[in-house]
Write a protein that holds these residues in place. Structure first.
Motif, mmCIF file in Angstrom:
data_model
loop_
_atom_site.group_PDB
_atom_site.id
_atom_site.type_symbol
_atom_site.label_atom_id
_atom_site.label_comp_id
_atom_site.label_asym_id
_atom_site.label_seq_id
_atom_site.Cartn_x
_atom_site.Cartn_y
_atom_site.Cartn_z
ATOM 1 N N GLY A 61 4.914 -44.186 37.626
ATOM 2 C CA GLY A 61 3.973 -43.318 38.319
ATOM 3 C C GLY A 61 3.133 -44.059 39.336
ATOM 4 O O GLY A 61 2.853 -43.549 40.429
ATOM 5 N N GLN A 62 2.730 -45.277 39.003
ATOM 6 C CA GLN A 62 1.948 -46.085 39.927
ATOM 7 C C GLN A 62 2.783 -46.480 41.149
ATOM 8 O O GLN A 62 2.293 -46.453 42.287
ATOM 9 N N GLN A 63 4.045 -46.825 40.938
ATOM 10 C CA GLN A 63 4.927 -47.150 42.055
ATOM 11 C C GLN A 63 5.090 -45.950 42.989
ATOM 12 O O GLN A 63 5.099 -46.098 44.216
ATOM 13 N N GLN A 64 5.209 -44.758 42.378
ATOM 14 C CA GLN A 64 5.351 -43.550 43.178
ATOM 15 C C GLN A 64 4.129 -43.343 44.060
ATOM 16 O O GLN A 64 4.244 -43.032 45.250
ATOM 17 N N ARG A 65 2.933 -43.542 43.490
ATOM 18 C CA ARG A 65 1.709 -43.358 44.249
ATOM 19 C C ARG A 65 1.583 -44.385 45.376
ATOM 20 O O ARG A 65 1.139 -44.071 46.486
ATOM 21 N N VAL A 66 1.968 -45.623 45.094
ATOM 22 C CA VAL A 66 1.906 -46.661 46.125
ATOM 23 C C VAL A 66 2.887 -46.343 47.253
ATOM 24 O O VAL A 66 2.559 -46.492 48.443
ATOM 25 N N ALA A 67 4.096 -45.908 46.897
ATOM 26 C CA ALA A 67 5.086 -45.562 47.919
ATOM 27 C C ALA A 67 4.599 -44.402 48.780
ATOM 28 O O ALA A 67 4.793 -44.390 50.002
ATOM 29 N N LEU A 68 3.964 -43.410 48.158
ATOM 30 C CA LEU A 68 3.406 -42.297 48.925
ATOM 31 C C LEU A 68 2.252 -42.769 49.804
ATOM 32 O O LEU A 68 2.111 -42.322 50.951
#
Length: 368
Positions: free
Chosen positions: A146-153
């Motif tokens: 989830g954290q990776q997803q937020r960083v990518a966004l």
């Protein structure tokens, strides 16, 4: 893109591949705010090609791509605006974060053409927006999915894009994580003032993420509309199969009266809400979702469902917490019931049951 001003998108392209389908797709939409369009279909349908043509990574053989008053591609004039000038935010299926760069430096990579101070300000704002400020110094390997997803966004949105494009954004995750992040991604997308295109082959993702779904197969757009409408009322058998309709039967219209059509399908008779213009004698297809089929004991009492088909169970597949039941009711019919209901009804090959289906759940499409 800031604010919620609407903008017209024209995506009308053709791209041929020597060992694949020729993608011919035309979409014309007025985009406003956080509108999410899901491009949905099986592998090889041409979904990613369409996205790459929009982003500028794939050059169509012919056609045009326009957003508002900007022409991004036009085969007639030879114009082909490079990807980096289209102001498009990209989120790849594996998030494509640089493993050797910190979260802050990953986000900074998405900000170009600004002074150092302006870049730092944009990075800080993006980290704060997606609530990952405290992760700024961590490496991607130290982050959860989830954290990776937020960083990518955050990286994709740091450049203030006019469009956000997501290619299978959850497919690299395991099933439990994917299910958890699906709802979170929808919340993030609807909180942004940026129209988004999401490519997926997962039906649950298409339903959960999209304000609109575009169904593709064989390089063609087959149907587009609100997800609940497309999934419940597919335009033809091809779309029905793609969106997961379990029972698709050839049938003939016996009669039409008071808005209801009586149908003969194999050895079964069915009642459906009559589509506009359908007449007696017409050859059609009947589409029935397994979740719309209710099962009961053969001796059960009255039901509000117009269609009550006695049948015999031929197969039961446990899909906990559900059970998929195949029946012979004069035609093959699939039902989806809870595992508890299957146990209470003693569903097993050979068991006698009655399948009940309400008329609005029997979807009729023209044959041919």
């Amino acid at each position: 893109m800031t604010g919620t001003a609407s903008v017209d998108l024209v995506l009308d392209v053709e791209r041929a591949f020597p060992r694949g389908p020729t993608v011919r797709a035309a979409l014309r939409r007025t985009l406003e705010g956080a509108h999410v369009i899901v491009i949905f279909g099986p592998s090889g349908a041409g979904k990613t090609t369409l996205l790459r043509c929009l982003a500028g990574f794939e050059r169509p053989d012919r056609g045009e791509v326009r957003l508002g008053d900007e022409t991004w591609f036009d085969s007639a004039t030879g114009r082909d605006l490079p990807a980096h000038r289209r102001r498009v935010g990209l989120l790849f299926q594996d998030y494509a974060l640089f493993p050797h760069l910190s979260v802050a430096r990953n986000v900074a990579y998405g900000v170009r053409g600004h002074s150092r101070a302006a870049r730092a300000e944009k990075v800080t704002a993006a980290l704060r927006r997606f609530q990952v400020e405290d992760l700024a110094d961590r490496l991607p390997a130290q982050l959860s999915g989830g954290q990776q997803q937020r960083v990518a966004l955050a990286r994709a949105l740091a450049c203030d894009p006019r469009l956000l494009l997501l290619d299978e954004p959850l497919s690299a995750l395991d099933a439990p994580t994917r299910e958890q992040l699906r709802g979170e991604l929808r919340q993030l997308l609807t909180s942004l003032a940026v129209p988004a295109f999401v490519v997926t082959h997962d039906r649950n993702e298409a339903l959960a993420l999209g304000d609109e779904v575009v169904v593709m197969a064989g390089g063609r757009v087959l149907q587009a509309g609100r997800p609940e409408e497309v999934f419940a009322r597919p335009a033809d058998p091809d779309v029905a199969r793609i969106v997961g309709v379990e029972t698709i039967l050839p049938a003939r219209v016996v009669s039409v009266e008071d808005g209801l059509a009586e149908l003969a399908a194999g050895g079964a008779r069915l009642t459906a809400v009559a589509p506009s213009g359908v007449e007696a004698g017409a050859e059609v297809f009947v589409c029935i979702r397994a979740a719309d089929v209710m099962l009961g004991r053969a001796a059960a009492g009255a039901s509000s469902a117009r269609n009550r088909l006695p049948g015999r169970v031929t197969r039961v597949v446990n899909e906990a917490p559900l059970a998929r039941v195949t029946l012979d009711c004069g035609v093959a019919l699939v039902a989806l019931v809870t595992a508890r209901a299957a146990e209470e009804l003693a569903l097993a090959p050979g068991a006698e049951v009655v399948a009940s289906i309400k008329a609005p759940a029997v979807h009729v499409v023209a044959r041919g």
